[in-house]
Design a protein around this motif. Structure first.
Motif, PDB file in Angstrom:
ATOM      1  N   PHE A  66     -10.273  23.387   9.013  1.00 45.12           N
ATOM      2  CA  PHE A  66     -11.579  24.054   8.878  1.00 45.12           C
ATOM      3  C   PHE A  66     -12.326  23.562   7.647  1.00 45.12           C
ATOM      4  O   PHE A  66     -13.561  23.466   7.660  1.00 45.12           O
ATOM      5  N   ALA A  67     -11.591  23.252   6.582  1.00 46.80           N
ATOM      6  CA  ALA A  67     -12.247  22.726   5.380  1.00 46.80           C
ATOM      7  C   ALA A  67     -12.906  21.381   5.684  1.00 46.80           C
ATOM      8  O   ALA A  67     -14.064  21.136   5.283  1.00 46.80           O
ATOM      9  N   LEU A  68     -12.196  20.510   6.404  1.00 49.07           N
ATOM     10  CA  LEU A  68     -12.772  19.213   6.761  1.00 49.07           C
ATOM     11  C   LEU A  68     -13.879  19.365   7.804  1.00 49.07           C
ATOM     12  O   LEU A  68     -14.816  18.554   7.841  1.00 49.07           O
ATOM     13  N   ALA A  69     -13.769  20.378   8.670  1.00 48.88           N
ATOM     14  CA  ALA A  69     -14.816  20.614   9.664  1.00 48.88           C
ATOM     15  C   ALA A  69     -16.120  21.051   9.005  1.00 48.88           C
ATOM     16  O   ALA A  69     -17.207  20.724   9.476  1.00 48.88           O
ATOM     17  N   LEU A  70     -15.988  21.798   7.885  1.00 44.23           N
ATOM     18  CA  LEU A  70     -17.189  22.217   7.161  1.00 44.23           C
ATOM     19  C   LEU A  70     -17.768  21.077   6.337  1.00 44.23           C
ATOM     20  O   LEU A  70     -18.984  20.900   6.259  1.00 44.23           O
ATOM     21  N   TRP A  71     -16.874  20.337   5.682  1.00 48.27           N
ATOM     22  CA  TRP A  71     -17.294  19.164   4.904  1.00 48.27           C
ATOM     23  C   TRP A  71     -16.170  18.152   4.858  1.00 48.27           C
ATOM     24  O   TRP A  71     -15.041  18.522   4.548  1.00 48.27           O
ATOM     25  N   PRO A  72     -16.395  16.920   5.242  1.00 51.94           N
ATOM     26  CA  PRO A  72     -17.710  16.317   5.578  1.00 51.94           C
ATOM     27  C   PRO A  72     -18.154  16.549   7.012  1.00 51.94           C
ATOM     28  O   PRO A  72     -19.241  16.139   7.389  1.00 51.94           O
ATOM     29  N   GLY A  73     -17.308  17.173   7.858  1.00 49.06           N
ATOM     30  CA  GLY A  73     -17.666  17.452   9.235  1.00 49.06           C
ATOM     31  C   GLY A  73     -17.002  16.484  10.202  1.00 49.06           C
ATOM     32  O   GLY A  73     -16.660  15.353   9.835  1.00 49.06           O
ATOM     33  N   PRO A  74     -16.790  16.914  11.456  1.00 49.06           N
ATOM     34  CA  PRO A  74     -16.136  16.041  12.453  1.00 49.06           C
ATOM     35  C   PRO A  74     -16.861  14.722  12.681  1.00 49.06           C
ATOM     36  O   PRO A  74     -16.230  13.679  12.855  1.00 49.06           O
ATOM     37  N   GLY A  75     -18.198  14.768  12.677  1.00 44.88           N
ATOM     38  CA  GLY A  75     -18.949  13.533  12.892  1.00 44.88           C
ATOM     39  C   GLY A  75     -18.708  12.521  11.792  1.00 44.88           C
ATOM     40  O   GLY A  75     -18.492  11.329  12.054  1.00 44.88           O
ATOM     41  N   ALA A  76     -18.726  12.992  10.561  1.00 45.41           N
ATOM     42  CA  ALA A  76     -18.476  12.093   9.431  1.00 45.41           C
ATOM     43  C   ALA A  76     -17.037  11.597   9.434  1.00 45.41           C
ATOM     44  O   ALA A  76     -16.774  10.446   9.064  1.00 45.41           O
ATOM     45  N   ASP A  86     -16.936   8.810  11.935  1.00 50.41           N
ATOM     46  CA  ASP A  86     -17.598   7.620  11.394  1.00 50.41           C
ATOM     47  C   ASP A  86     -16.687   6.888  10.409  1.00 50.41           C
ATOM     48  O   ASP A  86     -16.652   5.650  10.380  1.00 50.41           O
ATOM     49  N   LEU A  87     -15.959   7.666   9.593  1.00 49.18           N
ATOM     50  CA  LEU A  87     -15.037   7.054   8.646  1.00 49.18           C
ATOM     51  C   LEU A  87     -13.917   6.325   9.372  1.00 49.18           C
ATOM     52  O   LEU A  87     -13.554   5.199   9.009  1.00 49.18           O
ATOM     53  N   LEU A  88     -13.381   6.949  10.415  1.00 46.69           N
ATOM     54  CA  LEU A  88     -12.291   6.323  11.157  1.00 46.69           C
ATOM     55  C   LEU A  88     -12.764   5.092  11.921  1.00 46.69           C
ATOM     56  O   LEU A  88     -12.024   4.118  12.070  1.00 46.69           O
ATOM     57  N   PRO A 114     -14.184  13.739  17.908  1.00 43.95           N
ATOM     58  CA  PRO A 114     -14.286  14.031  16.469  1.00 43.95           C
ATOM     59  C   PRO A 114     -13.434  15.226  16.040  1.00 43.95           C
ATOM     60  O   PRO A 114     -12.881  15.234  14.925  1.00 43.95           O
ATOM     61  N   LEU A 115     -13.296  16.232  16.915  1.00 43.27           N
ATOM     62  CA  LEU A 115     -12.453  17.380  16.576  1.00 43.27           C
ATOM     63  C   LEU A 115     -10.984  16.978  16.481  1.00 43.27           C
ATOM     64  O   LEU A 115     -10.253  17.432  15.588  1.00 43.27           O
ATOM     65  N   LYS A 116     -10.539  16.127  17.402  1.00 50.34           N
ATOM     66  CA  LYS A 116      -9.154  15.650  17.356  1.00 50.34           C
ATOM     67  C   LYS A 116      -8.896  14.860  16.079  1.00 50.34           C
ATOM     68  O   LYS A 116      -7.834  14.990  15.456  1.00 50.34           O
ATOM     69  N   ILE A 117      -9.857  14.039  15.696  1.00 52.71           N
ATOM     70  CA  ILE A 117      -9.706  13.254  14.470  1.00 52.71           C
ATOM     71  C   ILE A 117      -9.670  14.168  13.247  1.00 52.71           C
ATOM     72  O   ILE A 117      -8.868  13.961  12.325  1.00 52.71           O
ATOM     73  N   THR A 118     -10.500  15.203  13.241  1.00 52.63           N
ATOM     74  CA  THR A 118     -10.502  16.148  12.123  1.00 52.63           C
ATOM     75  C   THR A 118      -9.178  16.903  12.054  1.00 52.63           C
ATOM     76  O   THR A 118      -8.642  17.144  10.960  1.00 52.63           O
TER      77      THR A 118
END
Length: 257
Positions: free
Chosen positions: A39-49, A52-54, A80-84
């Protein structure tokens, strides 16, 4: 029955139900740490980011204007959710392994604790190093090599689900390959194989490492060498580490003998 006054585990026995309750609590804490990190990563930087990083090692090698595609309607949301979630698990991995350690530690002797705790820490660090090495070095070299030999008539537009499957396979392969020193230490410490036999097996391990790299990685020389060479170096590190672990984690009775 009288207890041995020198027994380090005397008085630490617990009923079976108590073990189950503690196991449940440890699992809840481990799962909770993963969810908090997710949830921390989902809030920042977010699944989309996170996606993009991956995807940055691949996107940076694509022709100008080319992008990745999604062949499923729900893929842009799920991938993106799976990656997060995967990143959250890696972020919480030290806490997860600490819960495992805290559960088994009361049943270990002091000399066994001196073996297990360093192995838990080193296996965590090595797995994360393997994933980081794969993402920041191997992917860039592999994708550049692939694009350099791709025919000009082909427009690259990789599917995001296929890319996620490829990334997961490579991460697991490199993370597991970086655990070679831990496996060597455990085998040597348990007496399955001696240090001398490990040295004699060095040449065979090099062949095995290249075979494993050829089977697991894509059919290109870059990724195969990037996996096989670190495995060989880590095998040598495992032999040195095994000598130190055997010396410092012997039982008191063994030292007296």
């Amino acid at each position: 029955m009288s207890q041995d006054p020198h027994d380090e585990l005397a008085g630490t026995e617990a009923p079976f139900v108590s073990h189950l309750i503690e196991l449940r609590d440890r699992l809840v804490r481990a799962l909770g740490s993963v969810l908090v990190a997710f949830f921390a990563l989902a809030l920042w930087p977010g699944p989309g980011a996170m996606f993009d990083l991956l995807a940055s090692p691949l996107v940076s090698t694509l022709p100008q204007g080319a992008t990745m595609i999604a062949t499923s309607v729900i893929s842009p949301f799920l991938v993106p959710l799976k990656i997060t979630l995967m990143a959250g698990f890696l972020l919480a991995l030290p806490i997860v392994l600490y819960q495992v350690w805290a559960f088994v530690a009361p049943g270990l002797y002091n000399h066994e604790k001196r073996l297990v705790l360093p192995l838990v820490i080193s296996s965590t660090v090595l797995f994360i190093l393997g994933v980081a090495f794969c993402h920041f070095f191997v992917f860039g070299q592999v994708f550049k090599f692939i694009q350099s030999i791709a025919p000009a008539s082909i427009t690259a537009a990789p599917d995001i689900e296929a890319y996620l499957g490829f990334v997961m396979t490579m991460f697991i392969a490199f993370g597991a390959a970086f655990e070679v020193p831990v496996v060597v230490v455990v085998l040597a410490r348990m007496g399955v194989v001696s240090i001398e036999k490990l040295r004699e097996f060095r040449g065979y391990f090099i062949v095995v490492a290249f075979i494993i790299a050829a089977v697991i990685t894509p059919p290109d020389v870059v990724s195969q060498l990037a996996l096989a060479i670190p495995m060989c170096l880590l095998y040598e590190l495992g032999i040195v580490s095994a000598q130190l672990f055997i010396k410092h984690t012997q039982a008191p009775e063994s030292k007296d003998d």
